[in-house]
Motif scaffolding. Structure first.
Motif, short mmCIF file in Angstrom:
data_model
loop_
_atom_site.label_atom_id
_atom_site.label_comp_id
_atom_site.label_asym_id
_atom_site.label_seq_id
_atom_site.Cartn_x
_atom_site.Cartn_y
_atom_site.Cartn_z
N ARG A 187 0.81 -1.20 0.00
CA ARG A 187 0.00 0.00 0.00
C ARG A 187 0.85 1.26 0.00
O ARG A 187 0.38 2.32 -0.37
N ASN A 205 -6.57 -1.83 4.87
CA ASN A 205 -7.07 -0.54 4.43
C ASN A 205 -8.29 -0.13 5.23
O ASN A 205 -9.06 -0.98 5.69
N ASP A 248 -9.06 -6.61 3.05
CA ASP A 248 -9.45 -5.61 4.05
C ASP A 248 -10.21 -6.19 5.24
O ASP A 248 -10.79 -5.44 6.03
#
Length: 491
Positions: free
Chosen positions: A21, A163, A189
């Motif tokens: 990320r 996330n 997630d």
């Protein structure tokens, strides 16, 4: 051997299953105030947690400390950066990084002052952390110190921190293999804490597998600041009663007030948070629950209308109808002469308010969530079912009605000798007069003028007047009344 994670129907090695990320992947992250911990198991023996400054270390290592441990098969590498956010409690305070709670010397120490700052250490070969799964943070001198967060960054590494959800999300577990829910791994997630396990389970229509939840086997995801609604489909094994709990941030877990069964039910709850916040799903250790799907709706939800253009509706969040133009919302203010008086409501509506929505047949409307709302002034006979399905039966001294279609007309039909199940997110009508158990109720809209007779100041009627609750009025004042079966307005 690395654990396997299933993504998109393909089993991959753990290292390949996580999407990077940032240029510096956040290998693990633990925050004191919010309770967030990602990519590592956290153990701690701190004195207390300050709302502004974090964990308080006011004793020796082994008594006051925080230890972060990576999942099996993952170790800290040379080049990893450990960032500690700390501030002194006493002048001259310091914080240290140790190999374990029994270490006699710190690998690195930092002197702290009265300003919250981030102190960094880069892992090097043979320092006692490189190649190991854990390290410990504690105070370095005989002075009290606060630590707000501990982060480990790895250049070019996969990010173990999930996330924050950026849009509505639904997880189903039919395609997950045993072992997919490995401890402390992120999968699309969703975060599995303490090795929640996948189990074969085919007793829910459309589902073949489920994730077992206990008080230590939990599912976690992170929602952004704002409002939202969560729906969890879950069930029990062998027909035993099971409970499901949810926990928003570090608040105490709330138990879903339902009796579960092997057919599966949907539990819903709303939330309103001011920052990115974790939500956990769990159960009692001795009363396992099995989740088959999770759906998260951010800031709004979509409500569908039937082929007749109506829907009963309620929400565990407050809602904002100010800009909703494709649907009209009503509360039920009374029952008289075989009709339900429906009054239009607008603006911000409190959480848990039963409503009737009117819109275009076979269409849908987005209902925005609100953080809060004042109570409605109107009487409302609609009973909201916000959290879990509710069995509605004949009541003592009351008559319960459900929204349905009879003879091509939308009506409220009374519950007879059998009960009816009202789903979470819907509403039913309850009244103590004016209906009669064998009589369905049509609609009477207070905001419509069709069929309403206006009574001027100089006109008199010998008829009997009734208010919208079916009570006879001897001397009517200004307002809306029922006269000879018709609505009249007294001015």
């Amino acid at each position: 051997m690395l654990a396997a994670v299933l993504i998109g129907g393909t089993v991959r090695a753990w290292a390949d299953a996580i999407t990077a990320r940032t240029p510096n992947g956040e290998l693990c992250y633990s925050e004191a105030v919010s309770g967030l911990t990602y990519g590592a198991t956290r153990t701690l023996g701190v004195s207390s947690i300050d709302a502004n400054y974090g964990w308080l270390f006011n004793n020796n290592l082994g008594v006051r400390y925080v230890t972060l441990t990576l999942p099996t098969g993952v170790t800290f590498d040379a080049g990893d950066i450990i960032n500690i956010e700390a501030v002194q409690s006493n002048n001259g305070a310091g914080v240290g990084i140790y190999t374990s709670t029994s270490a006699t010397e710190a690998i690195e120490t930092f002197s702290c002052d009265g300003t919250l700052k981030t102190y960094s250490y880069t892992v090097v070969a043979n320092d006692g952390i490189s190649g190991q799964q854990s390290f410990t943070v504690g105070r370095s001198v005989d002075k009290n110190v606060y630590v707000k967060s501990v982060k480990v960054l790895r250049s070019g590494a996969d990010d173990l921190r999930p996330n924050t959800l950026a849009a509505d999300k639904t997880w189903t577990f039919d395609s997950f293999d045993a072992g997919s829910a490995s401890a402390n791994l992120v999968n699309d997630d969703l975060y599995y804490y303490n090795a929640a396990s996948i189990e074969e389970y085919s007793k829910v229509a459309g589902h073949t597998k489920a994730i077992k939840l206990t008080n230590s086997n939990t599912l976690m995801f992170v929602v952004p600041a704002g409002t939202g609604k969560v729906e969890v489909q879950f069930l029990s094994s062998n027909g035993y009663n099971r409970s499901l709990k949810y926990q928003v941030e570090s608040n105490s877990a709330t138990t879903a007030g339902i009796t579960n069964n092997t057919n599966g039910v949907i539990m819903t709850f709303g939330y309103s948070v001011t920052k990115d916040t974790q939500i956990k799903l769990l159960s009692d250790n001795s009363a396992r629950a099995y989740a088959t799907s999770i759906s998260v709706k951010l800031n709004k939800e979509t409500v569908s209308f039937s082929s007749y253009g109506y829907a009963s509706y309620c929400c565990p969040n407050a809602i904002d109808l100010t800009d909703v133009t494709t649907a009209t919302a009503y509360v039920a203010t009374g029952v008289a002469d075989g009709k339900v008086a429906l009054k239009k409501v607008t603006g911000v509506i409190p959480a848990g308010t039963g409503l009737i929505l009117k819109g275009t047949a076979n269409s849908s409307v987005d209902i925005p969530f609100a953080s809060s709302a004042e109570a409605l002034a109107e009487t409302n006979l609609l009973q909201a079912v916000t959290q879990a399905p509710q069995t509605v039966a004949v009541g003592d001294g009351v008559t319960n009605y459900v929204l349905t279609v009879q003879n091509e007309k939308v009506v409220f039909a009374p519950i007879g000798s059998t009960s009816a199940t009202v789903k979470a997110g819907q509403a039913y009508l309850q009244t103590t007069s004016g209906g009669g158990e064998a009589r369905s109720l049509a609609f009477s809209f207070n905001d419509e003028t069709t069929g309403i007779v206006t009574i001027g100041d100089k006109r008199t009627f010998a008829s009997r007047y009734y208010n919208l609750s079916g009570q006879r009025i001897s001397q009517p004042t200004k307002g809306l009344y029922i006269v000879n079966g018709k609505k009249v307005v007294v001015k």
